[in-house]
Motif scaffolding. Structure first.
Motif, PDB file in Angstrom:
ATOM      1  N   HIS A 170       0.834  -1.204   0.000  1.00  0.00           N
ATOM      2  CA  HIS A 170       0.000   0.000   0.000  1.00  0.00           C
ATOM      3  C   HIS A 170       0.870   1.255   0.000  1.00  0.00           C
ATOM      4  CE1 HIS A 170      -3.470   2.535   0.699  1.00  0.00           C
ATOM      5  NE2 HIS A 170      -2.815   3.133   1.672  1.00  0.00           N
ATOM      6  N   TRP A 214       0.900   4.775   1.294  1.00  0.00           N
ATOM      7  CA  TRP A 214       0.246   5.697   2.221  1.00  0.00           C
ATOM      8  C   TRP A 214       0.480   7.141   1.775  1.00  0.00           C
ATOM      9  CZ3 TRP A 214      -2.535   4.544   6.708  1.00  0.00           C
ATOM     10  CH2 TRP A 214      -2.557   3.196   7.076  1.00  0.00           C
ATOM     11  N   GLU A 231      -4.136   9.840   4.507  1.00  0.00           N
ATOM     12  CA  GLU A 231      -4.705   8.755   5.297  1.00  0.00           C
ATOM     13  C   GLU A 231      -4.085   8.695   6.690  1.00  0.00           C
ATOM     14  OE1 GLU A 231      -4.779   5.186   2.189  1.00  0.00           O
ATOM     15  OE2 GLU A 231      -2.990   6.482   2.107  1.00  0.00           O
ATOM     16  N   SER A 272      -4.532   0.495   6.432  1.00  0.00           N
ATOM     17  CA  SER A 272      -5.176   1.380   5.461  1.00  0.00           C
ATOM     18  C   SER A 272      -6.612   0.975   5.199  1.00  0.00           C
ATOM     19  CB  SER A 272      -4.384   1.390   4.154  1.00  0.00           C
ATOM     20  OG  SER A 272      -4.326   0.085   3.587  1.00  0.00           O
ATOM     21  N   VAL A 310      -9.132   2.971   7.098  1.00  0.00           N
ATOM     22  CA  VAL A 310      -9.438   4.282   6.520  1.00  0.00           C
ATOM     23  C   VAL A 310     -10.503   4.125   5.446  1.00  0.00           C
ATOM     24  CG1 VAL A 310      -8.512   6.274   5.277  1.00  0.00           C
ATOM     25  CG2 VAL A 310      -7.101   5.108   6.990  1.00  0.00           C
TER      26      VAL A 310
END
Length: 276
Positions: free
Chosen positions: A150, A152, A177, A254, A257
């Motif tokens: 991921h 970020w 995020e 994540s 989020v």
């Protein structure tokens, strides 16, 4: 992704502070952190506000910047160096209070100059950062590719910025995020407002918030609040430390989020973007 918020009680001696920061960064790396964030003024809490001026560095080089780059490479960490004094474009009597982000390769990937400058006077305690600090002007975020794949989007801020929600709205509008808030809150203001402000910034932006702090009584007599925190997008405290030096480590996800923003799409429901 595992993150570590580092709490310190910085002294008036830069080299001693860097040695303590190095040890604490080592603890974060040993705990498996990918990102470690140091508090505001991690490199020095001077006897006087003007002590920062003698330690100011040119952007791109200096003892503190070299320390951060070297530590990032040594530990294989993303490191955000709370704040350090950089040369001000205003004059030689002011500095910028700057937060720098370094990749594990030791590259500086982002620079944020603190925008909002602390002023407080209750008749006993008096602070006015405008006397020696030049304010920044621009919100800043950077991308951090984590080991799980991921990427970020990380929004930067510092301490007193926490009282200005429009900054965090601007960061969230650009996809942030994770919100970083390295701080040195006073004991007086921290005991009253620290936790509620951090949880509010996380809740209203449906983002993780991470706030490493100064936490104890310093050599210069100043008393800072501490309570370094990691807060999830729903406003729940995921990890914290009350006072004293140490490392607050926590896994952040994540997916939380994305889930929070899907279930409660408040960011998409904004009607008033800004007041004239």
């Amino acid at each position: 992704m595992k993150v570590s918020a580092i709490q310190m009680i910085s002294s008036v001696e830069r080299e001693a502070n860097l040695a303590r920061a190095h040890a604490l960064l080592g603890e974060a790396a040993a705990a498996g952190a990918e990102l470690a964030v140091l508090p505001e003024y991690f490199c020095v809490m001077g006897r006087r506000d003007t002590d920062k001026i003698a330690l100011r560095e040119q952007p791109g080089d200096g003892p503190v910047q070299r320390f951060l780059a070297d530590a990032a490479r040594e530990f294989g960490l993303w490191i955000v160096g709370g704040t350090l004094p950089l040369v001000s474009p205003e004059d030689e009597q002011h500095v910028l209070n700057t937060s720098l982000a370094f990749s594990p390769a030791g590259d500086c990937v982002a620079r944020y100059d603190k925008i909002h400058l602390f002023h407080y006077d209750n008749g006993t305690e008096r602070y006015d950062e405008r006397r020696v600090i030049t304010p920044g002007t621009q919100p800043v975020l950077f991308e951090l590719p984590s080991r799980d794949g991921h990427v970020w989007r990380v929004g930067m801020s510092v301490c007193y910025d926490l009282r200005f929600p429009e900054l965090y709205r601007a960061l969230a509008a650009r996809g942030a995020e994770l919100l970083l808030v390295p701080s040195a809150f006073t004991h007086t203001t921290g005991s009253a407002h620290w936790e509620v402000l951090l949880r509010a910034r996380a809740i209203e932006n449906l983002a993780w918030a991470m706030a490493p702090a100064q936490g104890g009584t310093h050599e210069n007599g100043r008393r800072t609040w501490g309570q370094s925190l990691v807060v999830d997008p729903w406003g729940t405290i995921a990890a914290q430390r009350a006072t004293g030096e140490g490392v607050v480590s926590c896994d952040i996800d994540s997916a939380q989020v994305a889930k929070a923003r899907q279930q409660l799409p408040a960011l998409a429901h904004r009607v008033i973007a800004a007041w004239a």
